[in-house]
Design an enzyme around this catalytic site. Structure first.
Site, PDB file in Angstrom:
ATOM      1  N   GLU A 257       0.833  -1.210   0.000  1.00 18.93           N
ATOM      2  CA  GLU A 257       0.000   0.000   0.000  1.00 18.93           C
ATOM      3  C   GLU A 257       0.865   1.257   0.000  1.00 18.93           C
ATOM      4  O   GLU A 257       0.566   2.232  -0.692  1.00 18.93           O
ATOM      5  CB  GLU A 257      -0.932   0.024   1.224  1.00 18.93           C
ATOM      6  CG  GLU A 257      -1.961  -1.100   1.255  1.00 18.93           C
ATOM      7  CD  GLU A 257      -3.085  -0.942   0.243  1.00 18.93           C
ATOM      8  OE1 GLU A 257      -3.121   0.059  -0.474  1.00 18.93           O
ATOM      9  OE2 GLU A 257      -3.932  -1.856   0.176  1.00 18.93           O
ATOM     10  N   ARG A 261       0.585   3.803  -3.109  1.00 17.47           N
ATOM     11  CA  ARG A 261      -0.034   5.108  -2.816  1.00 17.47           C
ATOM     12  C   ARG A 261       1.008   6.198  -2.599  1.00 17.47           C
ATOM     13  O   ARG A 261       0.892   7.296  -3.143  1.00 17.47           O
ATOM     14  CB  ARG A 261      -0.926   5.012  -1.583  1.00 17.47           C
ATOM     15  CG  ARG A 261      -2.041   4.008  -1.746  1.00 17.47           C
ATOM     16  CD  ARG A 261      -3.038   4.100  -0.620  1.00 17.47           C
ATOM     17  NE  ARG A 261      -3.837   2.881  -0.529  1.00 17.47           N
ATOM     18  CZ  ARG A 261      -5.099   2.834  -0.139  1.00 17.47           C
ATOM     19  NH1 ARG A 261      -5.729   3.923   0.214  1.00 17.47           N
ATOM     20  NH2 ARG A 261      -5.746   1.689  -0.073  1.00 17.47           N
ATOM     21  N   ASP A 390      -4.849  -9.749  -8.501  1.00 23.89           N
ATOM     22  CA  ASP A 390      -5.049  -8.751  -9.565  1.00 23.89           C
ATOM     23  C   ASP A 390      -3.857  -7.962 -10.096  1.00 23.89           C
ATOM     24  O   ASP A 390      -3.430  -8.114 -11.227  1.00 23.89           O
ATOM     25  CB  ASP A 390      -6.148  -7.776  -9.126  1.00 23.89           C
ATOM     26  CG  ASP A 390      -5.949  -7.239  -7.714  1.00 23.89           C
ATOM     27  OD1 ASP A 390      -4.858  -7.390  -7.172  1.00 23.89           O
ATOM     28  OD2 ASP A 390      -6.915  -6.659  -7.153  1.00 23.89           O
ATOM     29  N   GLU A 524     -12.509   0.546  -9.837  1.00 23.37           N
ATOM     30  CA  GLU A 524     -12.166  -0.399 -10.919  1.00 23.37           C
ATOM     31  C   GLU A 524     -13.112  -0.382 -12.120  1.00 23.37           C
ATOM     32  O   GLU A 524     -12.665  -0.525 -13.270  1.00 23.37           O
ATOM     33  CB  GLU A 524     -12.072  -1.824 -10.364  1.00 23.37           C
ATOM     34  CG  GLU A 524     -10.895  -2.051  -9.419  1.00 23.37           C
ATOM     35  CD  GLU A 524     -11.094  -1.475  -8.032  1.00 23.37           C
ATOM     36  OE1 GLU A 524     -12.259  -1.164  -7.678  1.00 23.37           O
ATOM     37  OE2 GLU A 524     -10.101  -1.310  -7.287  1.00 23.37           O
ATOM     38  N   THR A 610      -1.066   0.995 -10.241  1.00 22.50           N
ATOM     39  CA  THR A 610      -2.346   0.409  -9.853  1.00 22.50           C
ATOM     40  C   THR A 610      -3.184   1.333  -8.969  1.00 22.50           C
ATOM     41  O   THR A 610      -4.348   1.055  -8.708  1.00 22.50           O
ATOM     42  CB  THR A 610      -2.150  -0.965  -9.171  1.00 22.50           C
ATOM     43  OG1 THR A 610      -3.415  -1.611  -9.065  1.00 22.50           O
ATOM     44  CG2 THR A 610      -1.513  -0.822  -7.798  1.00 22.50           C
TER      45      THR A 610
HETATM   46  C1  DMJ Z   1      -6.568   0.733  -4.749  1.00 16.01           C
HETATM   47  O1  DMJ Z   1      -5.775   0.984  -3.643  1.00 16.01           O
HETATM   48  C2  DMJ Z   1      -5.747   0.120  -5.839  1.00 16.01           C
HETATM   49  O2  DMJ Z   1      -6.449   0.165  -7.025  1.00 16.01           O
HETATM   50  C3  DMJ Z   1      -5.390  -1.285  -5.532  1.00 16.01           C
HETATM   51  O3  DMJ Z   1      -4.664  -1.927  -6.566  1.00 16.01           O
HETATM   52  C4  DMJ Z   1      -6.648  -2.053  -5.295  1.00 16.01           C
HETATM   53  N1  DMJ Z   1      -7.530  -1.487  -4.340  1.00 16.01           N
HETATM   54  C5  DMJ Z   1      -7.734  -0.083  -4.276  1.00 16.01           C
HETATM   55  C6  DMJ Z   1      -9.016   0.425  -4.861  1.00 16.01           C
HETATM   56  O4  DMJ Z   1     -10.100  -0.366  -4.789  1.00 16.01           O
END
Ligand code: DMJ
Length: 632
Positions: A257, A261, A390, A524, A610
């Site tokens: 995370e 982020r 994913d 998503e 992501t």
């Molecule tokens: C986000 O932090 C990112 O897209 C991560 O890869 C998956 N989950 C959340 C959003 O749902």
């Protein structure tokens, strides 16, 4: 696996449903906060002398470096432990003197602490902040060595995208207004906290960010503010980061995370704005994550303590395993770190992971979600393109794109993985909806998560360059997933998608269990609409994006920001009272891009991590960043 309620919040993992204030009675939280504040305050206000003396007490006096053993002392590795007689007497006196000093220091500290505790909470907090600022300034002096300059990649399309069509312009402005509402409320009620509770109007956090206020929303939102032209807000964020973002904290965070982020957010802010502070902070933070890789296999731990460097895995993850979507979602950011610093250490870490994965057997060609970092063996055989798996697949494709399509190894891994997924996980429902199920212990679970909906965009993005010239096929597959995910929204009362939905018996794209009916502002589905729009320009994607915008504004907007809702099938939903940082980083950014022209962050030049942080394509001859000075 444990119940979703015990899982960490994000990372394309099944998140806990935030149960709001009722789950944690307010008075308990307040008491705990007060207690922590007091303890923290008490430590800060110990006299300086006692803070330091704790660490050198005794050592100098008992273990004195000495090599003369003639008086009966024993020489232990260069340190002399004193013997009898005169020395012993002197030693006792010395001990007595120290004991008195400790007692006096201790009493003084208690007195001072008592004094401080008489002050109001605000006064104490202000004083703590002042002390913290001092420490941050000190650290900054130490850490702000300029990094070696590198040629900046081609930064195309960072200030464009204004649509000519007045209707589309209006929609884009609406999204910008929503961003302003989310930001302003966070600014007012949650500033510096990781996230916002828009109803309670105060800060919020979860275990993925550790126990420290790291301003996750600020870092995550920066690039969205930038592309929307919200420059005053961007500068406020930059100032906070410059003055307050400090990684020398005793806090255990999620490596994944923090990477997607914070490092992703800081790097994107650096590339967009050119402000050095973001690059410096990203590199400092990356240094703090490196100890997580100190495992017998080099597969990193899920969590690391930023101060001590001690790592460990989530208790719920199959027999101490690390998670595919976590250790497999570091590549983009780490390659950029090596590029910007000229230090191959980051690149080597992620390439080591890749090499190890390449050597392993894969059941049915599928990657299980769990891998034990001690033994290097797979854990439970569960494969998913949603939570836990994913973004691993996403980063294989994006590693190839980011290398200007030179990293063929990554492309091959992606193609192989997608073929196995299509064969074993993708099916059509009785009603004709294409869905991606999950492989669990030898059978297919006919359930799809909201998180899995990102795959529509991924298939479209990977169409060009696909094996056997199957571009048309993958674009079609992307369109089918987009359609299914739209159905999951359209079949609800609020026109917002549930967390997971089934394709079983008579059920099609609908959530069955109560704890799968929530919507927590996730991006998503909108992400997939945007990619499909860019590749097809079919107006239905803008239409679907607009439906989602209106539903979010109608059902998730409150006067203190935006909140998730607990049941998308209920006409009077209750709120979860969390404004997730990814709402500003991703959901609103993808909506804004959907209503912008394609020349804003064109996909030939930018690859989105992501968490939707855009990183430029690196036009390198090859991805061998392993110390070659040519790439510095
Ligand atoms: C986000 O932090 C990112 O897209 C991560 O890869 C998956 N989950 C959340 C959003 O749902």
């Amino acid at each position: 696996m444990t119940t979703p309620a015990l899982l960490p919040l994000s990372g394309r993992r099944l998140p806990p449903l935030n149960l709001g204030a009722s789950a944690f009675p307010h008075h308990r939280a307040t008491l705990r906060l007060a207690f922590i504040t007091l303890c923290f305050g008490a430590f800060f206000f110990l006299p300086d002398s006692s803070k330091h003396k704790r660490f050198d007490l005794g050592l100098e006096d008992v273990l004195i470096p000495h090599v003369d053993t003639s008086k009966g002392g024993k020489n232990l590795g260069g340190f002399l432990i004193h013997g009898q007689g005169h020395d012993e007497h002197r030693h006792r006196e010395e001990e007595e003197r120290l004991r008195n000093k400790i007692r006096a220091d201790h009493e003084k500290a208690l007195e001072e602490a008592k004094e401080k505790l008489k002050k109001s909470r605000d006064e104490i907090q202000a004083e703590i902040q002042t002390e913290k600022n001092k420490v941050v300034q000190e650290l900054k002096k130490k850490d702000s060595k300029p990094l070696p300059p590198v040629p900046l990649p081609n930064l195309i399309g960072i200030n464009s995208g204004e649509p000519a069509d007045p209707d589309i312009r209006e929609k884009r402005n609406k999204v910008k207004e929503m961003m302003k509402h989310a930001w302003d409320n966070y600014r007012q009620y949650g500033w510096g906290h990781n996230e916002l509770k828009p109803i309670a109007r105060k800060g919020h956090s979860t275990n993925i960010f550790g126990n420290s206020q790291m301003g996750a929303t600020i870092v995550d939102a920066l690039d969205t503010l930038y592309i929307m032209g919200l420059h005053d807000e961007f500068r406020e964020g930059q100032e906070w980061i410059d003055k307050n973002l400090d990684f020398s904290v005793n806090s255990e965070v999620s490596v994944f995370e923090v990477n997607i982020r914070f490092i992703g957010g800081l790097l994107a802010a650096y590339y967009l704005s050119g402000q050095e502070v973001f690059k410096i902070k990203a590199v400092q933070l990356a240094g703090k994550l490196l100890p997580a890789f100190n495992t017998p296999t080099g597969i990193p731990w899920a969590m690391v303590n930023l101060k001590s460097g001690v790592g460990r895995n989530w208790g719920w993850a199959s027999a101490g395993s690390s998670i595919l979507a976590e250790f497999g979602t570091l590549h983009m950011e780490f390659v950029h770190l090596s590029y910007l610093t000229g230090d191959p250490v980051y690149y080597n870490k992620v390439m080591h992971i890749r090499k190890l994965l390449q050597k392993m057997d894969r059941p049915n060609g599928l990657y299980p979600n769990y891998l034990n970092p001690r033994t290097g063996r797979w854990g439970q055989h569960h494969t998913s393109v949603g939570g836990l798996g994913d973004s691993f697949y996403e980063y294989l494709l994006k590693a190839w794109l980011m290398s200007d399509k030179m990293d063929m190894e990554a492309r091959k891994m992606y193609d192989d993985a997608i073929e196995a997924i299509e064969k074993h996980l993708i099916r059509k429902s009785n009603g004709g909806l294409t869905f991606i199920g999950e492989w669990k212990n030898g059978h297919l679970e006919r359930k799809m998560g909201h998180l899995t909906c990102f795959a529509g965009g991924m298939f479209a993005l990977g169409a060009d360059g696909s094996r056997d010239d199957k571009a048309g096929h993958y674009l079609q597959l992307g369109a089918e997933i987009a359609h299914t995910c739209h159905e999951s929204y359209d079949r609800t009362t609020l026109k917002l998608g549930p967390e997971a939905f089934k394709f079983d018996g008579g059920v099609e794209a609908v959530a069955v269990r109560q704890n799968e009916k929530y919507y927590i502002l996730r991006p998503e589905v909108i992400e997939t609409y945007w990619y499909m729009w860019r590749f097809t320009h079919d107006p239905k994607y803008r239409q679907w994006g607009w439906e989602a915008t209106q539903a979010i504004d109608k059902y998730c907007r409150v006067s203190g920001g935006f909140s998730g809702v607990k049941d998308v099938y209920s006409s009077s939903p209750t709120y979860d009272d969390v404004q997730q940082s990814f709402f500003l980083a991703e959901t609103l950014k993808y909506l804004y891009l959907l209503f912008s022209n394609d020349d804003l962050l064109p996909l030939d030049n930018w690859v989105f991590n992501t968490e939707a942080h855009p990183l430029p394509v690196l036009h390198l001859a090859n991805t061998t960043l392993s110390g070659n000075p040519a790439y510095r």
